[in-house]
Design an enzyme around this catalytic site. Sequence first.
Site, PDB file in Angstrom:
ATOM      1  N   ARG A   1      57.046  45.362  49.448  1.00 16.98           N
ATOM      2  CA  ARG A   1      56.910  44.041  50.059  1.00 16.98           C
ATOM      3  C   ARG A   1      56.671  44.141  51.557  1.00 16.98           C
ATOM      4  O   ARG A   1      56.035  43.273  52.156  1.00 16.98           O
ATOM      5  CB  ARG A   1      58.139  43.184  49.728  1.00 16.98           C
ATOM      6  CG  ARG A   1      59.442  43.750  50.233  1.00 16.98           C
ATOM      7  CD  ARG A   1      60.645  43.182  49.507  1.00 16.98           C
ATOM      8  NE  ARG A   1      60.779  43.727  48.154  1.00 16.98           N
ATOM      9  CZ  ARG A   1      61.756  43.396  47.310  1.00 16.98           C
ATOM     10  NH1 ARG A   1      62.685  42.518  47.659  1.00 16.98           N
ATOM     11  NH2 ARG A   1      61.811  43.936  46.120  1.00 16.98           N
TER      12      ARG A   1
ATOM     13  N   GLU B   1      60.178  48.794  49.785  1.00 14.86           N
ATOM     14  CA  GLU B   1      59.139  49.068  50.793  1.00 14.86           C
ATOM     15  C   GLU B   1      57.810  48.394  50.473  1.00 14.86           C
ATOM     16  O   GLU B   1      57.023  48.122  51.366  1.00 14.86           O
ATOM     17  CB  GLU B   1      58.941  50.581  50.937  1.00 14.86           C
ATOM     18  CG  GLU B   1      57.954  51.238  49.948  1.00 14.86           C
ATOM     19  CD  GLU B   1      58.367  51.126  48.479  1.00 14.86           C
ATOM     20  OE1 GLU B   1      59.560  50.898  48.217  1.00 14.86           O
ATOM     21  OE2 GLU B   1      57.493  51.248  47.604  1.00 14.86           O
TER      22      GLU B   1
ATOM     23  N   LYS C   1      65.939  57.142  45.727  1.00 11.55           N
ATOM     24  CA  LYS C   1      65.907  57.001  44.275  1.00 11.55           C
ATOM     25  C   LYS C   1      66.705  58.136  43.636  1.00 11.55           C
ATOM     26  O   LYS C   1      66.934  59.170  44.256  1.00 11.55           O
ATOM     27  CB  LYS C   1      64.462  57.042  43.782  1.00 11.55           C
ATOM     28  CG  LYS C   1      63.654  55.807  44.165  1.00 11.55           C
ATOM     29  CD  LYS C   1      62.347  55.752  43.428  1.00 11.55           C
ATOM     30  CE  LYS C   1      61.535  54.524  43.823  1.00 11.55           C
ATOM     31  NZ  LYS C   1      62.152  53.251  43.415  1.00 11.55           N
TER      32      LYS C   1
ATOM     33  N   ASP D   1      64.092  51.130  49.883  1.00 13.35           N
ATOM     34  CA  ASP D   1      63.348  51.250  48.625  1.00 13.35           C
ATOM     35  C   ASP D   1      62.607  49.954  48.275  1.00 13.35           C
ATOM     36  O   ASP D   1      61.777  49.938  47.366  1.00 13.35           O
ATOM     37  CB  ASP D   1      64.310  51.648  47.499  1.00 13.35           C
ATOM     38  CG  ASP D   1      63.590  52.228  46.290  1.00 13.35           C
ATOM     39  OD1 ASP D   1      62.381  52.524  46.405  1.00 13.35           O
ATOM     40  OD2 ASP D   1      64.238  52.392  45.244  1.00 13.35           O
TER      41      ASP D   1
HETATM   42  N1  BES Z   1      57.996  51.256  43.403  1.00 16.43           N
HETATM   43  C1  BES Z   1      59.221  50.644  43.096  1.00 16.43           C
HETATM   44  C2  BES Z   1      59.182  49.792  41.824  1.00 16.43           C
HETATM   45  C3  BES Z   1      58.954  50.521  40.540  1.00 16.43           C
HETATM   46  C4  BES Z   1      60.036  50.894  39.764  1.00 16.43           C
HETATM   47  C5  BES Z   1      57.691  50.774  40.089  1.00 16.43           C
HETATM   48  C6  BES Z   1      59.824  51.553  38.573  1.00 16.43           C
HETATM   49  C7  BES Z   1      57.470  51.430  38.889  1.00 16.43           C
HETATM   50  C8  BES Z   1      58.550  51.813  38.132  1.00 16.43           C
HETATM   51  C9  BES Z   1      59.666  49.742  44.232  1.00 16.43           C
HETATM   52  O1  BES Z   1      59.265  50.133  45.501  1.00 16.43           O
HETATM   53  C10 BES Z   1      61.149  49.708  44.223  1.00 16.43           C
HETATM   54  O2  BES Z   1      61.730  50.712  44.488  1.00 16.43           O
HETATM   55  N2  BES Z   1      61.724  48.545  43.929  1.00 16.43           N
HETATM   56  C11 BES Z   1      63.121  48.380  43.916  1.00 16.43           C
HETATM   57  C12 BES Z   1      63.425  47.101  44.651  1.00 16.43           C
HETATM   58  C13 BES Z   1      64.859  46.929  44.964  1.00 16.43           C
HETATM   59  C14 BES Z   1      65.327  47.982  45.930  1.00 16.43           C
HETATM   60  C15 BES Z   1      65.062  45.567  45.540  1.00 16.43           C
HETATM   61  C16 BES Z   1      63.611  48.289  42.482  1.00 16.43           C
HETATM   62  O3  BES Z   1      62.945  47.649  41.667  1.00 16.43           O
HETATM   63  O4  BES Z   1      64.626  48.887  42.169  1.00 16.43           O
HETATM   64 ZN    ZN Z   2      57.591  51.288  45.604  1.00 16.76          ZN
HETATM   65 MN    MN Z   3      60.622  51.479  46.382  1.00 20.64          MN
END
Ligand code: BES
Ligand code: ZN
Ligand code: MN
Length: 500
Positions: free
Chosen positions: A350, A348, A276, A346
Amino acid sequence: MFLVHNQFNWEEPFDALVIGIWDQPVRWNGLLGEVNDRMNHQLESIFKAGEISKKEKSIGSIFTLGSYGARKIITVGLGKKGEASIESVRESLGKAFKHLNGKAETICVDLSSFLNDSLQAEEIAFALGESLALSTYSYSGYKQKPNEPVKAIEQVTVVTAEDREEFTSVLETGYIYGRATNSARTLVNTPGNMMTAADMAEYAKNLADTYGFEVEILEKEDMEKLGMGALLAVNQGSTEPPKLIVLKYQGRPEWKDVIGLVGKGVTFDTGGYSLKTKDGIVGMKTDMAGAAAVLGAMEIIGETRPEQNVVAVIPATDNMISGNSFKPDDVITSLNGKTIEVSNTDAEGRLVLADAITYAKHHGAEYLVDVATLTGGVIVALGTHTTGAMTNHEAWFEQVLEASYHAGEPIWRLPITDKDIKRIRSSKVADLINSPGGREGHAIMGGTFILEFAEDTPWVHLDIAGTATSKGSYELGPSGATGVMVRTLATLVEGFTPIK
Ligand code: BES
Ligand code: ZN
Ligand code: MN
């Protein structure tokens, strides 16, 4: 906390008397009329001068200056009488309690002033109980010099014509719903270094002790034996061992018609090697809000003991980077045998949910709900007030929708089409890919991936990435964790009817 009286006691020295005011000409009858008489019609002139707003959620404050026991009247604007929803009443009451918290210890609420044609007294009492707990919540954190302790509201006397015993229990149940939501909020607000997978397992064990749930904690070695390759992959880069937490509540004679509640318990999400950004990583201690929602719901279930069977499953781990971490391009094997190409570490959530859902089915879950802060995509799609939902089963979705409506926690459905399923199955090297390229339909891809593990079991996926936290304070709570879906899940379990 609650006392129910059939009449207002003029002698009692309440710190405040709370009265709901509809946006219509005031009728000077009932309690309001009597208050006015005792104040030599001063109340009427204050209203006539337009100094008290009747607009929804507006609070007015009038000192009684010794006219009778109560020190102050707090008016709560309720808006147009025909239009008020239970949610707007819950929020209006929340605003009043927020206003009084720290200033009043004993308050009296004139419940009849909140009634209209569509809102039943019981409904309002339940909302009052919820709202009292929710709106006065605060997270204390770890400051050396804690904030001044506030004079909390200690007793709420409710005046109503209804049966007192029944009514007290409705108020108390509402309060239980609110308090359990606050427990979830605190879990989510707790920093990641103090809310590790082991900490969460400890919390769940305590809950099991308190309420007599059956509890099972799978350790890393157990997961290896069982073949939970997806959960293990996410944990691979961490020095904190993973935990898979299972709580069982049996409220029916037989272990049938079991509801499985599955909550994403990522205690901190760095993104892994698909790292991230420095801004995007802040706040990722809240990535276990799904797990917290499930634990909060279990607290309610433990208190109210519905005649239902529930298994709660929480995959708990952080998502870290090290020489041992899983990497993009890795292929892993999940508990149900499906292989997964990891294109993005990221994505993760799922992965951990995949194994948890399979394991919930092993424990007899016949109806599934998963709750997860799964995708940033759902925030883009639906914003921060509406939870994204996906399903493979109309009738089961209807029950979840109904529960969410009652709880005032809106959800909105996103589709899953055959073409989405095709995308999730488009890996050249494995059965599934955890994140097919491109930015299209992230939220839908997340849900579609999880569907591959729910398979034919009725399932609803709730993506709370946008709703689990609030940037600012609001009627029913401060900024930070909202505890969203605790009350929806508990309401769902309470009212569940098996689908033939
Ligand atoms: N935990 C995050 C989603 C998230 C983002 C929660 C912002 C709360 C606030 C999740 O694990 C994630 O990183 N999702 C990615 C998925 C993508 C890589 C397909 C996302 O949403 O960018
Ligand atoms: Zn996450
Ligand atoms: Mn993530």
